[in-house]
Design a protein around this motif. Structure first.
Motif, PDB file in Angstrom:
ATOM      1  N   ALA A 437      29.022   4.085  -8.561  1.00 55.32           N
ATOM      2  CA  ALA A 437      27.699   3.498  -9.286  1.00 55.32           C
ATOM      3  C   ALA A 437      27.935   2.494 -10.543  1.00 55.32           C
ATOM      4  O   ALA A 437      27.326   1.494 -10.723  1.00 55.32           O
ATOM      5  CB  ALA A 437      26.788   4.591  -9.428  1.00 55.32           C
ATOM      6  N   ARG A 440      29.356  -0.839  -9.633  1.00 56.87           N
ATOM      7  CA  ARG A 440      28.408  -1.701  -8.926  1.00 56.87           C
ATOM      8  C   ARG A 440      27.551  -2.452 -10.068  1.00 56.87           C
ATOM      9  O   ARG A 440      27.211  -3.611  -9.724  1.00 56.87           O
ATOM     10  CB  ARG A 440      27.539  -1.107  -8.029  1.00 56.87           C
ATOM     11  CG  ARG A 440      28.194  -0.711  -6.584  1.00 56.87           C
ATOM     12  CD  ARG A 440      27.056  -0.267  -5.669  1.00 56.87           C
ATOM     13  NE  ARG A 440      26.411   0.862  -6.037  1.00 56.87           N
ATOM     14  CZ  ARG A 440      26.889   2.289  -5.531  1.00 56.87           C
ATOM     15  NH1 ARG A 440      28.038   2.414  -5.050  1.00 56.87           N
ATOM     16  NH2 ARG A 440      26.229   3.250  -6.039  1.00 56.87           N
ATOM     17  N   LYS A 441      27.309  -1.644 -11.241  1.00 52.45           N
ATOM     18  CA  LYS A 441      26.409  -2.477 -12.198  1.00 52.45           C
ATOM     19  C   LYS A 441      27.421  -3.171 -13.463  1.00 52.45           C
ATOM     20  O   LYS A 441      27.023  -3.524 -14.382  1.00 52.45           O
ATOM     21  CB  LYS A 441      25.713  -1.602 -12.684  1.00 52.45           C
ATOM     22  CG  LYS A 441      24.537  -0.989 -11.897  1.00 52.45           C
ATOM     23  CD  LYS A 441      23.629   0.019 -12.782  1.00 52.45           C
ATOM     24  CE  LYS A 441      22.550   0.642 -11.961  1.00 52.45           C
ATOM     25  NZ  LYS A 441      21.536   1.370 -12.944  1.00 52.45           N
ATOM     26  N   LEU A 443      29.482  -1.356 -15.286  1.00 54.62           N
ATOM     27  CA  LEU A 443      29.252  -0.661 -16.594  1.00 54.62           C
ATOM     28  C   LEU A 443      30.734   0.011 -17.049  1.00 54.62           C
ATOM     29  O   LEU A 443      31.542   0.330 -15.946  1.00 54.62           O
ATOM     30  CB  LEU A 443      28.322   0.542 -16.340  1.00 54.62           C
ATOM     31  CG  LEU A 443      27.016   0.326 -16.028  1.00 54.62           C
ATOM     32  CD1 LEU A 443      26.043   1.264 -15.746  1.00 54.62           C
ATOM     33  CD2 LEU A 443      26.244  -0.539 -17.275  1.00 54.62           C
ATOM     34  N   ARG A 476      22.479   5.536 -14.062  1.00 52.16           N
ATOM     35  CA  ARG A 476      20.891   5.019 -13.313  1.00 52.16           C
ATOM     36  C   ARG A 476      20.375   4.026 -14.057  1.00 52.16           C
ATOM     37  O   ARG A 476      19.310   3.474 -13.640  1.00 52.16           O
ATOM     38  CB  ARG A 476      20.323   6.323 -12.459  1.00 52.16           C
ATOM     39  CG  ARG A 476      21.102   6.891 -11.478  1.00 52.16           C
ATOM     40  CD  ARG A 476      20.228   7.766 -10.442  1.00 52.16           C
ATOM     41  NE  ARG A 476      20.286   8.998 -11.175  1.00 52.16           N
ATOM     42  CZ  ARG A 476      19.111   9.548 -11.906  1.00 52.16           C
ATOM     43  NH1 ARG A 476      18.096   8.642 -11.863  1.00 52.16           N
ATOM     44  NH2 ARG A 476      19.277  10.686 -12.469  1.00 52.16           N
ATOM     45  N   THR A 478      21.069   2.206 -16.827  1.00 58.22           N
ATOM     46  CA  THR A 478      21.567   1.342 -17.623  1.00 58.22           C
ATOM     47  C   THR A 478      22.007   0.182 -16.882  1.00 58.22           C
ATOM     48  O   THR A 478      22.612   0.401 -15.883  1.00 58.22           O
ATOM     49  CB  THR A 478      22.710   1.975 -18.233  1.00 58.22           C
ATOM     50  OG1 THR A 478      22.455   3.299 -19.139  1.00 58.22           O
ATOM     51  CG2 THR A 478      23.500   0.996 -19.218  1.00 58.22           C
ATOM     52  N   ALA A 479      21.184  -1.010 -17.313  1.00 56.46           N
ATOM     53  CA  ALA A 479      21.821  -2.059 -16.333  1.00 56.46           C
ATOM     54  C   ALA A 479      23.080  -2.801 -16.718  1.00 56.46           C
ATOM     55  O   ALA A 479      23.796  -3.312 -15.987  1.00 56.46           O
ATOM     56  CB  ALA A 479      20.713  -3.005 -16.544  1.00 56.46           C
ATOM     57  N   SER A 480      23.376  -2.694 -17.888  1.00 58.03           N
ATOM     58  CA  SER A 480      24.593  -3.411 -18.444  1.00 58.03           C
ATOM     59  C   SER A 480      25.047  -2.642 -19.587  1.00 58.03           C
ATOM     60  O   SER A 480      24.473  -1.925 -20.384  1.00 58.03           O
ATOM     61  CB  SER A 480      24.310  -4.577 -18.756  1.00 58.03           C
ATOM     62  OG  SER A 480      23.463  -5.081 -19.577  1.00 58.03           O
ATOM     63  N   GLY A 502      21.255   1.379 -22.455  1.00 58.38           N
ATOM     64  CA  GLY A 502      20.078   1.212 -21.168  1.00 58.38           C
ATOM     65  C   GLY A 502      18.757   0.911 -21.852  1.00 58.38           C
ATOM     66  O   GLY A 502      18.722   0.461 -23.079  1.00 58.38           O
ATOM     67  N   GLU A 528      16.043   4.913  -7.597  1.00 56.31           N
ATOM     68  CA  GLU A 528      17.577   5.015  -8.009  1.00 56.31           C
ATOM     69  C   GLU A 528      17.876   6.357  -7.548  1.00 56.31           C
ATOM     70  O   GLU A 528      19.014   6.615  -7.768  1.00 56.31           O
ATOM     71  CB  GLU A 528      17.615   4.809  -9.413  1.00 56.31           C
ATOM     72  CG  GLU A 528      17.355   3.344  -9.837  1.00 56.31           C
ATOM     73  CD  GLU A 528      17.299   3.274 -11.267  1.00 56.31           C
ATOM     74  OE1 GLU A 528      17.570   4.164 -12.203  1.00 56.31           O
ATOM     75  OE2 GLU A 528      17.321   2.048 -11.843  1.00 56.31           O
TER      76      GLU A 528
END
Length: 567
Positions: A437, A440-441, A443, A476, A478-480, A502, A528
């Motif tokens: 996960a 995919r972002k 992180l 979940r 935190t976008a970046s 996040g 999510e």
């Protein structure tokens, strides 16, 4: 005025009055007795003069001089016509110049009755004289006189002696009265001091005197009274202590109000429920001004029993019972229903949340299942529907698993088995589960474990579940940026936490994020894959170790959730 002074004053007055009365009486009696004795002596001397006058009637003046010289008295011989024919103090012309004595009281009385006497100043000499005259048959009147100065001198001397004796008696009586008053007043003063000390609450005081009679009996009675008061006070103090302990041990608030509407007793529970800190006693007006509370209290004053009235005071839900007391007054019982009502609300919210959380996947599963029943559904569409059914089924399974875990922890069915755990190994496992996960972002997953906080004393499974839930939440939401697993030493243990970059959590939501099914953004959280139970499970697992959790966040910057594990 003190008792000794009163006794002395009384003795002085009594003895002084007695002395004055005695001096007066003795002075009067002595004066009268001396006068009577002098009169009797003069009477006998006058009769002797009369006898001698009868024997020698030729030279009355010479006879008067001779007898007067012998007796040391003034001797006067008076003829029947009142002319003085002989006087021991006057001769010749002086004798002939004397006034006629027929009118003299004693002479006139002697002529009339044979004997006469009087006390008066002498017209001839001017001195106060006592005269006694006797009638001498065929001759006239023979008179003998005596200056009263001699009688008065004897009286004065006697009076001085009596006054001296009275003064001595007064002083002696005062001395005896002083000794007596001291012997009486000292025991009485001691008994007074003991009684005053008992009245002031010093029940350890006892009379020490040992005396016969009524004073000793009074001391014994006072000692027995002090013993009984001490025993009764100890009994009352024991009852009071027991009553206080009983009322303070109650989970209910208890308030006692007397007939004057003053609160005379209130336990700590009642003070906490009503927010009252006024010292006892205080008026009922100082209690919270709640209408239902005041009506229940007034009803009790009117003799009415009030039960089961539910009110909200100072943010607490209370059940009020009010009963009248015999003789006036009232007693109020307050039962705190806040926890019960909160649990009921939690239960309702829990049922509603569970129903809501399960309804959505069940609706999706049911809808796709109905579609799959149709025979003309293309294989590709059928496959997509089956994947959707599988995903929602797994989500419901996670919800049920989390509910079972939460129930097992809350009920005490799970007990942690703490031991020293290396945080680096736990971080490796947790990051491995969240790696896909995070990738995919884009992180970054980091770990920061200083040497003094590289291990934690906790249950291994629970620690992995706690950190896994925290990392999963952080990924979940935190976008970046990065998600960091860190630790630091605390004076009584180790703090382990997860920090992210996040979206952050608004401050008004922070106090509630550890509640079951509570979501800051419900729609996004469901999309999510969150169950809404992860942070609640974290909180209960950490508290089962004797620790605590804490959340800090700033919108747009990130969040930090920590868990403290004691050593």
């Amino acid at each position: 005025m003190r008792l000794t002074q009163r006794l002395l004053l009384g003795a002085f007055i009594v003895v002084g009055v007695l002395a004055v009365v005695m001096v007066t009486i003795v002075d009067r009696q002595l004066t009268n007795r001396l006068r009577d004795d002098a009169t009797t002596f003069l009477e006998r001397e006058a009769e002797l003069v009369g006898v001698l006058w009868q024997r020698d009637a030729q030279a009355p003046d010479s006879l008067a001089n001779a007898i007067g010289a012998a007796l040391g008295r003034r001797v006067t011989l008076v003829a029947p016509d009142g002319v003085v024919i002989g006087d021991s103090e006057f001769d010749g012309d002086a004798l002939r110049g004397l006034q006629n004595h027929a009118t003299r009281p004693e002479v006139a009385e002697a002529v009339a009755s044979g004997l006469g006497s009087s006390r008066r100043p002498s017209p001839s000499t001017g001195d106060q004289e006592l005269y006694v005259a006797v009638r001498v048959p065929a001759m006239g009147v023979a008179r003998v006189s005596l200056p009263t100065a001699s009688i008065d001198a004897v009286t004065r001397d006697a009076r001085s002696d009596i006054l001296g004796a009275a003064l001595f008696a007064l002083l002696a009586a005062l001395g005896i009265a002083f000794l007596f008053s001291r012997s009486v007043s000292r025991p009485v003063e001691e008994l007074r001091d003991v009684a005053a000390a008992l009245a002031d609450g010093d029940l350890a005081r006892r009379p020490t005197l040992k005396a016969p009679g009524e004073v000793g009996e009074l001391a014994d009675a006072l000692k027995e009274l002090a013993e009984q008061l001490s025993a009764r006070l100890r009994a009352l103090e024991a009852d009071e202590t027991l009553l206080v302990q009983l009322t303070e041990s109650l989970n209910e608030g208890v308030i006692a109000v007397d007939a004057t509407r003053m609160v005379v007793r209130i336990n700590e529970t009642a003070r906490r429920l009503l927010g009252s800190r006024a010292p006892l006693p205080f008026p009922v007006e100082d209690l919270p001004r709640d209408l239902a509370l005041r009506e229940a209290l007034q009803g009790a004053f009117d003799g009415t029993v009030t039960e089961g009235v539910e009110v909200v005071i100072t943010g607490r839900t209370l059940n009020i019972t009010a009963r009248p007391l015999s003789g006036g007054g009232a007693v109020l019982a307050l039962f705190d229903l806040t926890r019960v009502r909160r649990l009921e609300a939690v239960r309702r919210d829990f049922v509603a949340n569970v129903s809501h959380e399960l309804r959505t996947p069940l609706t999706i599963v049911g809808g796709f299942a109905e579609t799959l029943v149709e025979e003309d559904v293309p294989a590709e569409t059928r496959r997509g529907f089956a994947e959707r059914i599988l995903g929602n089924t797994r989500r419901m399974q996670r919800i049920v698993d989390d509910l079972l875990d939460l129930s097992r922890i809350e009920s005490g069915g799970w007990v942690p088995n703490p031991q020293a755990i290396d945080l680096a190994s736990v971080a490796t496992d947790v990051f491995a589960a969240a790696r896909d996960a995070a990738d995919r972002k884009g992180l970054a997953l980091d770990a920061e474990f200083p040497a003094d906080a590289a291990s934690v004393y906790a249950d291994s499974t629970a620690l992995r579940q706690v950190l896994g839930n925290l990392v999963d939440n952080a990924v979940r939401h935190t976008a970046s940026g990065r998600v960091t697993l860190f630790s630091r030493r605390h004076e009584r243990g180790v703090i382990v936490g997860v920090r992210d970059t996040g979206v952050g959590i608004p401050k008004e939501h922070l106090p509630r994020i550890f509640e079951r099914f509570y979501r800051v953004d419900p729609g996004r959280a469901r999309e999510e894959g969150g169950t809404g139970l992860g942070l609640a499970i974290v909180k209960h697992l950490v508290e089962a170790h004797g620790g605590r959790v804490k959340a800090e966040s700033e919108v747009g910057v990130g969040s930090s959730i920590t868990a403290f594990f004691p050593d």
